[in-house]
Design a protein around this motif. Sequence first.
Motif, PDB file in Angstrom:
ATOM      1  N   ASP A 377    -111.494  51.868  48.895  1.00 37.47           N
ATOM      2  CA  ASP A 377    -112.773  52.572  48.744  1.00 37.47           C
ATOM      3  C   ASP A 377    -112.575  54.077  48.589  1.00 37.47           C
ATOM      4  O   ASP A 377    -113.304  54.739  47.837  1.00 37.47           O
ATOM      5  CB  ASP A 377    -113.674  52.291  49.951  1.00 37.47           C
ATOM      6  N   LYS A 378    -111.591  54.616  49.300  1.00 36.33           N
ATOM      7  CA  LYS A 378    -111.316  56.051  49.184  1.00 36.33           C
ATOM      8  C   LYS A 378    -110.847  56.411  47.772  1.00 36.33           C
ATOM      9  O   LYS A 378    -111.317  57.391  47.178  1.00 36.33           O
ATOM     10  CB  LYS A 378    -110.261  56.468  50.205  1.00 36.33           C
ATOM     11  N   LEU A 379    -109.933  55.637  47.225  1.00 33.61           N
ATOM     12  CA  LEU A 379    -109.438  55.899  45.881  1.00 33.61           C
ATOM     13  C   LEU A 379    -110.561  55.792  44.856  1.00 33.61           C
ATOM     14  O   LEU A 379    -110.636  56.578  43.899  1.00 33.61           O
ATOM     15  CB  LEU A 379    -108.297  54.941  45.539  1.00 33.61           C
ATOM     16  N   LYS A 380    -111.443  54.827  45.054  1.00 32.74           N
ATOM     17  CA  LYS A 380    -112.577  54.676  44.133  1.00 32.74           C
ATOM     18  C   LYS A 380    -113.497  55.882  44.212  1.00 32.74           C
ATOM     19  O   LYS A 380    -113.956  56.399  43.180  1.00 32.74           O
ATOM     20  CB  LYS A 380    -113.336  53.391  44.449  1.00 32.74           C
ATOM     21  N   ASP A 381    -113.748  56.360  45.417  1.00 31.94           N
ATOM     22  CA  ASP A 381    -114.587  57.551  45.574  1.00 31.94           C
ATOM     23  C   ASP A 381    -113.945  58.781  44.947  1.00 31.94           C
ATOM     24  O   ASP A 381    -114.628  59.623  44.340  1.00 31.94           O
ATOM     25  CB  ASP A 381    -114.855  57.819  47.060  1.00 31.94           C
ATOM     26  N   ILE A 382    -112.626  58.895  45.078  1.00 30.98           N
ATOM     27  CA  ILE A 382    -111.918  60.050  44.512  1.00 30.98           C
ATOM     28  C   ILE A 382    -112.076  60.088  42.995  1.00 30.98           C
ATOM     29  O   ILE A 382    -112.443  61.113  42.409  1.00 30.98           O
ATOM     30  CB  ILE A 382    -110.424  60.024  44.898  1.00 30.98           C
ATOM     31  N   ILE A 383    -111.800  58.955  42.345  1.00 34.30           N
ATOM     32  CA  ILE A 383    -111.800  58.949  40.884  1.00 34.30           C
ATOM     33  C   ILE A 383    -113.217  59.047  40.329  1.00 34.30           C
ATOM     34  O   ILE A 383    -113.418  59.476  39.189  1.00 34.30           O
ATOM     35  CB  ILE A 383    -111.078  57.707  40.328  1.00 34.30           C
ATOM     36  N   LYS A 384    -114.221  58.718  41.136  1.00 34.20           N
ATOM     37  CA  LYS A 384    -115.610  58.850  40.711  1.00 34.20           C
ATOM     38  C   LYS A 384    -116.191  60.210  41.099  1.00 34.20           C
ATOM     39  O   LYS A 384    -117.383  60.472  40.912  1.00 34.20           O
ATOM     40  CB  LYS A 384    -116.449  57.718  41.301  1.00 34.20           C
ATOM     41  N   PHE A 409    -104.647  47.104  46.746  1.00 31.35           N
ATOM     42  CA  PHE A 409    -105.040  46.611  45.425  1.00 31.35           C
ATOM     43  C   PHE A 409    -106.075  47.560  44.837  1.00 31.35           C
ATOM     44  O   PHE A 409    -106.729  48.322  45.549  1.00 31.35           O
ATOM     45  CB  PHE A 409    -105.618  45.194  45.516  1.00 31.35           C
ATOM     46  N   LEU A 410    -106.239  47.494  43.528  1.00 36.43           N
ATOM     47  CA  LEU A 410    -107.294  48.226  42.827  1.00 36.43           C
ATOM     48  C   LEU A 410    -108.165  47.299  41.993  1.00 36.43           C
ATOM     49  O   LEU A 410    -109.212  47.696  41.493  1.00 36.43           O
ATOM     50  CB  LEU A 410    -106.673  49.299  41.920  1.00 36.43           C
ATOM     51  N   LEU A 433    -104.237  56.382  40.642  1.00 37.25           N
ATOM     52  CA  LEU A 433    -104.652  55.505  41.736  1.00 37.25           C
ATOM     53  C   LEU A 433    -103.604  54.430  41.974  1.00 37.25           C
ATOM     54  O   LEU A 433    -103.283  54.085  43.116  1.00 37.25           O
ATOM     55  CB  LEU A 433    -106.000  54.848  41.414  1.00 37.25           C
ATOM     56  N   MET A 434    -103.051  53.916  40.869  1.00 34.40           N
ATOM     57  CA  MET A 434    -102.055  52.861  40.995  1.00 34.40           C
ATOM     58  C   MET A 434    -100.769  53.377  41.623  1.00 34.40           C
ATOM     59  O   MET A 434    -100.127  52.679  42.420  1.00 34.40           O
ATOM     60  CB  MET A 434    -101.767  52.250  39.618  1.00 34.40           C
ATOM     61  N   VAL A 435    -100.392  54.604  41.297  1.00 36.99           N
ATOM     62  CA  VAL A 435     -99.185  55.180  41.903  1.00 36.99           C
ATOM     63  C   VAL A 435     -99.389  55.342  43.412  1.00 36.99           C
ATOM     64  O   VAL A 435     -98.512  54.986  44.206  1.00 36.99           O
ATOM     65  CB  VAL A 435     -98.825  56.526  41.244  1.00 36.99           C
ATOM     66  N   PRO A 444     -97.650  45.518  50.889  1.00 36.78           N
ATOM     67  CA  PRO A 444     -97.563  44.863  49.573  1.00 36.78           C
ATOM     68  C   PRO A 444     -98.550  45.484  48.590  1.00 36.78           C
ATOM     69  O   PRO A 444     -99.568  46.063  48.987  1.00 36.78           O
ATOM     70  CB  PRO A 444     -97.940  43.409  49.872  1.00 36.78           C
ATOM     71  N   THR A 445     -98.246  45.339  47.319  1.00 37.87           N
ATOM     72  CA  THR A 445     -99.105  45.789  46.229  1.00 37.87           C
ATOM     73  C   THR A 445     -99.617  44.574  45.482  1.00 37.87           C
ATOM     74  O   THR A 445     -98.867  43.637  45.242  1.00 37.87           O
ATOM     75  CB  THR A 445     -98.321  46.674  45.247  1.00 37.87           C
ATOM     76  N   MET A 446    -100.885  44.599  45.091  1.00 35.53           N
ATOM     77  CA  MET A 446    -101.419  43.494  44.287  1.00 35.53           C
ATOM     78  C   MET A 446    -101.991  44.001  42.974  1.00 35.53           C
ATOM     79  O   MET A 446    -102.656  45.041  42.925  1.00 35.53           O
ATOM     80  CB  MET A 446    -102.501  42.734  45.052  1.00 35.53           C
ATOM     81  N   VAL A 447    -101.713  43.247  41.908  1.00 37.76           N
ATOM     82  CA  VAL A 447    -102.232  43.521  40.569  1.00 37.76           C
ATOM     83  C   VAL A 447    -102.990  42.279  40.117  1.00 37.76           C
ATOM     84  O   VAL A 447    -102.519  41.152  40.304  1.00 37.76           O
ATOM     85  CB  VAL A 447    -101.080  43.826  39.580  1.00 37.76           C
ATOM     86  N   TYR A 448    -104.167  42.480  39.522  1.00 35.77           N
ATOM     87  CA  TYR A 448    -104.963  41.368  38.996  1.00 35.77           C
ATOM     88  C   TYR A 448    -104.690  41.225  37.513  1.00 35.77           C
ATOM     89  O   TYR A 448    -104.706  42.208  36.765  1.00 35.77           O
ATOM     90  CB  TYR A 448    -106.440  41.648  39.251  1.00 35.77           C
ATOM     91  N   PHE A 449    -104.448  40.006  37.064  1.00 36.67           N
ATOM     92  CA  PHE A 449    -104.026  39.788  35.681  1.00 36.67           C
ATOM     93  C   PHE A 449    -104.981  40.500  34.706  1.00 36.67           C
ATOM     94  O   PHE A 449    -106.192  40.470  34.852  1.00 36.67           O
ATOM     95  CB  PHE A 449    -103.920  38.294  35.377  1.00 36.67           C
TER      96      PHE A 449
END
Length: 623
Positions: A377-384, A409-410, A433-435, A444-449
């Motif tokens: 949620d923090k990363l989403k707020d930052i980029i917005k 995850f993002l 954000l991904m970095v 762990p890191t998760m990526v959605y296809f």
Amino acid sequence: MINKKNIVAGMAVTVLFSACKTKDLKMNTSKEEIATEKKTVVYQVFTRLFGNKNTTNKPWGTIEENGVGKFNDFTDTALHEIKDLGVTYIWYTGVPHHALVRDYTAYGISNDDPEVVKGRAGSPYAVKDYYNVNPDLAVNPANRLQEFEALIARTHKAGLKLIIDIVPNHIARKYEGKNNPEGIKDFGANDDVSVEYKRDNNFYYIPKSHFEIPDGDVPLNGEKNPLVDGVFDENPAKWTGNGSRKVKPDQNDWYETVKVNYGIRPDGSKDFPELPAGFDQKSYQEHFAFWQDKDVPDSWKKFKSIALYWTAKGVDGFRYDMAEMVPYEFWSYMNSAIKMKNPNAFLLAEVYNPNEYRNYIRLGKMDYLYDKVETYDKLKDIIKGKSSPDGLSDIQKGMSDIEHHMLHFLDNHDEQRLASPEFAGSPERGKPLMVISTTISTSPTMVYFGQEVGEAGNENAGFGTRSRTSIFDYIGVPNHQKWMNEGKFDGGQLSDSEKNLRDFYKRLLNFSINSSALMGSYQEIQSVNRQNHAGYDESLYSYVRWSEKQKLVVVVNFSSEKTSEFELKVPSEIISKWNLKDGEYQLTDQLYQKDAVQLKVNNGEGIAKVKIAPSESFIFELK
């Protein structure tokens, strides 16, 4: 789509269990143990959509119109390419047989009433039979279980491990366990339906009442179907999956599901043995031993049998849907049993209440929880543009004792796509954000296809809404389909920018799984740089990661417009911990191997001149 997090946030009675405060405890896994591990990367695939080559994308389209992916689409080549991306686990989402609107009566499967199915393809979280798999996913539905078993074998052959979903809080309104192993009775088979609650009932009931279909949703968008008649035969009515006790649930309730009873009385009190004080520090073996002579509710036994059934088939772990709606004593009971069969099982839980994180890790014996309401949620707020990056440091500090257990995850099936206008707005803006998500902790890191090729979820699928890839409909995933390239899995239809994006993900993820520093120590250097240096503005964020063998400085630029040029300060505290003497050292970027930056150490403090482009990130390694 229903926002599960908003529902959970307001649940007082629905959650039905009391909090046990266990703050300021030592984490289960020591830093020394973590340092010997490698970073885990989970690749989530929505199994029904992954292999679909059809690009029609008609709203509310049928399988014949819009197509569907199969287990067999995960070829050796596809799995090799996924592993080569830097992946260690695949989460096959939507595998257990769930309710859907399609006639499989020729295979002994009853039809589901569209009035209690979301969409046409159905929600994967309304499971209809836990001992078999979704017939849509098989080339030959009669052999669907064997086709999935073959996929398990192919996945392992490719050097990957796999997890599937278990949804313990709720099941489909029309559950039919037609493939139960010997001795396993169906959910509700022995229930006393004359009472609202009994400990060994599998469901909660509303006695002497018939279930009524909620108002609002129009099944199949108004298409005629013999089962669409305004009636669903459920007598007496059961509580709905999100805890609604109404005979006629609301449109926004999880009306396609019924809540499972775990021995929580309607007043919220517990009707089962509780863990003794100090069990937050006990091993899974000790938890397992505790339950051996205890009388537990019937639903506990049923779900343990389900988990062990799939464990025996080679499934390497589970993602637990809405785990915080089920008491952590049950998780202690089931997870310890799984770990006794497979000590390396990967157990991931969807939990959104930070006050309960430590209970589910330490008492529930979860390996990992979603880090949604804090880091995501923090990363989403930052980029917005709603927040400064500075608060990331506070989040890391606050979770320092459990950071290893918080999966980052993002993108996932519940959330808006990272590249969508509703989130980052473009794949490029999602890069910093991904970095951060990948490198800021040992988690762990998760990526959605599709994330790795910039999928934005723009389709009007029918029941599902744009900005999320629909989990309820038969639909194609355009950017992913371009990478899939008619089953070649070579990215042949991707644009140059999409190829470059996937290359970025590949570089980042492969670096992460081979970096000892990312399983080592963390310290923010954001505060000292924000306070002391001109040119270091609020769109930047920096920190250091290190192990005995590797030292990293991470700098990201969240701005998509501004190039920043500044002197990055590495404070004396870090210089001392790294045992650096006065002099010059090279900082070499590990993502793209650009020209090295010089770190000059003078009087025990380090300074490096950095120029960083819009949406750019550096992972500098000290040489």
